[in-house]
Scaffold this active site. Structure first.
Site, PDB file in Angstrom:
ATOM      1  N   HIS A   1      18.580 -35.876 -84.039  1.00  0.00           N
ATOM      2  CA  HIS A   1      17.303 -35.717 -83.341  1.00  0.00           C
ATOM      3  C   HIS A   1      17.060 -34.246 -83.041  1.00  0.00           C
ATOM      4  CE1 HIS A   1      18.922 -34.965 -79.201  1.00  0.00           C
ATOM      5  NE2 HIS A   1      19.971 -35.588 -79.703  1.00  0.00           N
TER       6      HIS A   1
ATOM      7  N   HIS B   1      13.445 -31.129 -82.511  1.00  0.00           N
ATOM      8  CA  HIS B   1      12.034 -30.775 -82.676  1.00  0.00           C
ATOM      9  C   HIS B   1      11.841 -30.098 -84.025  1.00  0.00           C
ATOM     10  CE1 HIS B   1      11.308 -32.046 -78.657  1.00  0.00           C
ATOM     11  NE2 HIS B   1      11.913 -31.023 -78.072  1.00  0.00           N
TER      12      HIS B   1
END
Length: 344
Positions: free
Chosen positions: A133, A135
Site C-alpha cells: 500500500h 500513495h
C-alpha cells in the site's frame, strides 16, 4: 533312416532349449516388473504419508500463497482506517504487509524505478502472499511484458469532501498524529474565505487527483482537465482493478473484500466494526462549506470530471455489492462445474 531320426532328435532338443530360454527370460522380466511395481507403490505410499493434503489441493494452496495485492491509496479517502484493518489481520491470516514510500511525496516513479518496482514485486517470493500500500499512481504490469499482474484495489471519495478534508488537514492535522505540525499550521482561514479570495490552496484544479491515481504514470494522466485521462481511469478501473469502493461505504467495501478475497480479509469486517484501532484518522477541525461555495466549486470542469469518475466507481461497486452482500437466492446459490470433458 538312422541319420534322419538322429537329426529329428537334435531338432527337438534345440526347440526345447529355445522354449526353456524363453520361459526363463519371461519369468525374469515378470519378476523385474513386479519388483518395480512394488517399489513404485512403496514410493507413492511414502509420499502420500508425507503430504498433508492431496496434490491438487497443494497446488491450489501454493497458488493462493502467490497472491500480491496492491492498494495504491488516494490521500484523504479513509485509507488509514482501512490499512489499520489490514495490519490487524496480517499475522492471523499469514500474509505480509508493506508500505510503499516514494521519496519527496511523489506519486509517480521514473521509468527505471518502474522496472525495478515490478521486478521486486514479481520476484520477491519469500514475502508472498503480500499486501502493498502507498500513495502511488496505477502501474500496468503487462506493459512491461508480464503475463501475471497483482490484484489492484482502491477507495474513492466524493471529490469536494476529499478536497475540503485535505484543506483542513494541512492546517489542523488529525487524531492519528495530533502533535505533528502540519504545513499550513497557524493559517485559520476557512475554506469559504479561501475560495472567495481565490487563493492557490483552494484552487479547484487541486482536486485533480483521483483521476490521475487510477489513470497511471502517463504524463497525460496528470494534465489537469485531460479528457483522455478520465476515460483511461475508467478503463483501468474496469479492466485492472479487482474492486474499487467508496469512502462513504467503507464498511461494505471491507465486507465485499472479505467475500471475494478471504485469503487476506477473513474476519476483516468484524475487526472494522469492533476494533477502535481501525478508525484511526479524522481531521481535527473541519468546517462545512457554505451552499454558495459548493455551487461555485461544482461549476468547475475539474469537479465535474472527478465527480464523473466517482459516480462511475460507485455504480460499479454497487453492481458487485448487490450480487454479494444483498445477493438474490439465485446469486447466493450459484456454483460452476465442468462437464463433457474430451478426450476421455
Amino acid at each position: 533312416m538312422l541319420v534322419r531320426t538322429f537329426s529329428y532328435q537334435w531338432i527337438l532338443i534345440f526347440v526345447l532349449i529355445v522354449i526353456i530360454f524363453y520361459e526363463n527370460t519371461r519369468l525374469n522380466y515378470l519378476e523385474d516388473s513386479s519388483k518395480k511395481l512394488r517399489d513404485t507403490l512403496l514410493k507413492v505410499k511414502t509420499e502420500t504419508k508425507s503430504d498433508p493434503l492431496p496434490r491438487h489441493q497443494l497446488r491450489m494452496q501454493s497458488n493462493n500463497d502467490n497472491y500480491v495485492v496492491i492498494y495504491n491509496r488516494v490521500p484523504k479517502t479513509g485509507s488509514t482506517s482501512f490499512v489499520g484493518v489490514v495490519y490487524d489481520l496480517c499475522k492471523k491470516n499469514k500474509y505480509h504487509t508493506l508500505h510503499i514510500n516514494i521519496t519527496n511525496n511523489m506519486h509517480t516513479l521514473t521509468l527505471p524505478n518502474q522496472i525495478q518496482f515490478i521486478r521486486n514485486i514479481s520476484q520477491w517470493d519469500s514475502i508472498k502472499p503480500a499486501f502493498y500500500h502507498g500513495h502511488m499512481a496505477f502501474l500496468d504490469f503487462k506493459k512491461f511484458g508480464l503475463d501475471i499482474s497483482p490484484l489492484y484495489i482502491n477507495l474513492l471519495r466524493k471529490p469536494l469532501d476529499r478536497f475540503i478534508s485535505y484543506y483542513y488537514f494541512l492546517r489542523y492535522g488529525d487524531n492519528f498524529r495530533p502533535h505533528l505540525i502540519r504545513r499550513k499550521h497557524g493559517d485559520t482561514k476557512t475554506f469559504d474565505e479561501c475560495i472567495n479570495a481565490e487563493q492557490a490552496d483552494c484552487d479547484p484544479n487541486n482536486m485533480w487527483l483521483q483521476i490521475p491515481f487510477l489513470c497511471g504514470h502517463d504524463p497525460a494522466c496528470w494534465e489537469v482537465g485531460n479528457e483522455w485521462a478520465l476515460e483511461e481511469a475508467k478503463r483501468n478501473l474496469q479492466q485492472h482493478y479487482l474492486l474499487v469502493g467508496v469512502t462513504e461505504e467503507l464498511s461494505d467495501f471491507i465486507l465485499t473484500l472479505q467475500n471475494i478475497l478471504p485469503r487476506f480479509f477473513k474476519g476483516a469486517h468484524n475487526i472494522f466494526i469492533h476494533n477502535n484501532k481501525s478508525h484511526l484518522r479524522q481531521t481535527t477541525q473541519k468546517i462545512d462549506p457554505l451552499p454558495e461555495t459548493i455551487k461555485k466549486i461544482q461549476k468547475t470542469v475539474v469537479w465535474k470530471m472527478e465527480n464523473n469518475l466517482y459516480n462511475y466507481a460507485l455504480s460499479q461497486f454497487h453492481a458487485v455489492k448487490k450480487r454479494l452482500i444483498n445477493a438474490s437466492t439465485q446469486d447466493a446459490s450459484q456454483r460452476f462445474f465442468y462437464e463433457k470433458i474430451r478426450p476421455k
